[in-house]
Write an enzyme that holds these catalytic residues in place. Sequence first.
Site, mmCIF file in Angstrom:
data_model
loop_
_atom_site.group_PDB
_atom_site.id
_atom_site.type_symbol
_atom_site.label_atom_id
_atom_site.label_comp_id
_atom_site.label_asym_id
_atom_site.label_seq_id
_atom_site.Cartn_x
_atom_site.Cartn_y
_atom_site.Cartn_z
ATOM 1 N N THR A 119 0.826 -1.210 0.000
ATOM 2 C CA THR A 119 0.000 0.000 0.000
ATOM 3 C C THR A 119 0.856 1.254 0.000
ATOM 4 O O THR A 119 1.974 1.248 0.551
ATOM 5 C CB THR A 119 -0.885 -0.004 1.268
ATOM 6 O OG1 THR A 119 -1.453 1.298 1.425
ATOM 7 C CG2 THR A 119 -0.096 -0.307 2.533
ATOM 8 N N TYR A 146 -1.639 0.109 10.035
ATOM 9 C CA TYR A 146 -1.861 -0.612 8.765
ATOM 10 C C TYR A 146 -0.616 -0.520 7.880
ATOM 11 O O TYR A 146 -0.084 -1.540 7.418
ATOM 12 C CB TYR A 146 -3.089 -0.021 8.057
ATOM 13 C CG TYR A 146 -3.240 -0.492 6.634
ATOM 14 C CD1 TYR A 146 -3.290 -1.849 6.335
ATOM 15 C CD2 TYR A 146 -3.322 0.429 5.589
ATOM 16 C CE1 TYR A 146 -3.412 -2.278 5.015
ATOM 17 C CE2 TYR A 146 -3.449 0.006 4.279
ATOM 18 C CZ TYR A 146 -3.484 -1.344 4.001
ATOM 19 O OH TYR A 146 -3.603 -1.763 2.701
#
Length: 336
Positions: A119, A146
Amino acid sequence: MHKSCVLITGGAGYIGSHANAALARAGFDTVVYDNLSYGHRDLAQWGTFAQGDILDAASLDRIFEQRRIDAVMHFAAYTYVGESVADPAKYYTNNVAGALNLLDAMRRHGVENIIFSSTCAVYGLPPGDPDDLLTEEHPKQPINPYGRTKLIIEQAMEDFGRAYGLRSVILRYFNAAGADPQSRVGERHIPETHLIPLVLCAASDPTRTLKVFGDDYDTPDGSCVRDYIHVADLADAHVLALKHLMDGGSSEAFNLGNGLGYSVFDVLDCAERVSKRPVNRIIQERRPGDSPYLVGSAQRIRSKLGWRPRLADLDQIIATAWAWHSKDGFCKGASF
Ligand code: UDP
């Protein structure tokens, strides 16, 4: 002739199911491995399906024993920035311990090729000059759990590469969005926290109001800017990355975005244009963990793998999402 077989963890989820479709089209066999905590069984439409958890080493062993797996695509991960701030244990357990379990199972069974869903959240804060697109060289300093869980596995894969010969392509997604143009598979998370599905739900239902998380960022209109990429373009990149590894290519990390920044207000305007309906909105506090500006350069994957997005325009992306939600119901899973 033996078809190469790809194990797709999380293949019943939003992005994994699109990758499964693209792999099937490209002539690969697939095994979808998904615990169905977020995925939907009916999204695993191609290949074989096995229900299981990446934290379950014995179950992974069975899969690798039963099938000759040539490569793994690892999608099974939690992906909500806000939730990762509130409940990091959940993220470290699944995204780190689960992924390590998978890497170790691959090592035990001599499977050397992996495509890893990472990501742009691994980058954290944007470049000082917002005209600079994020490249793969940008410092990796994630600002939420995350992003940290994804960066830890990127680093683990490098170490596994040096020690055990693991070969990996890391794909750092910007904001995946849209549905497949035939409206078979679209974006639905339960609970839904992503911007585009929530905006479309609000467009379809005048009693709903979209919360804009902050209008006081240092961005042109004060809301966060993101780079939206159509999920089918993302899926195509996975097939290119896989072919690169299967042809003996080296380990790589690539950004996957369109290099176009859209603010939350831009997305609202676009959704109103596409749906021809007004969208109620209210300004709220900033959401913890959000980066103000994440827009990426995908120049490297374009030049090295020849990746070309087909649906780069936000109106096109949102139009596919609107068509799918119109068919399947707008507000399932929406939590405002
Ligand atoms: N966002 C928002 N309201 C919402 C959901 C999201 O303003 O109801 C904003 C969010 O703060 C972020 C952007 O929209 O700046 C994209 O959020 P999303 O959760 O879709 O993806 P993320 O970039 O967090 O992966």
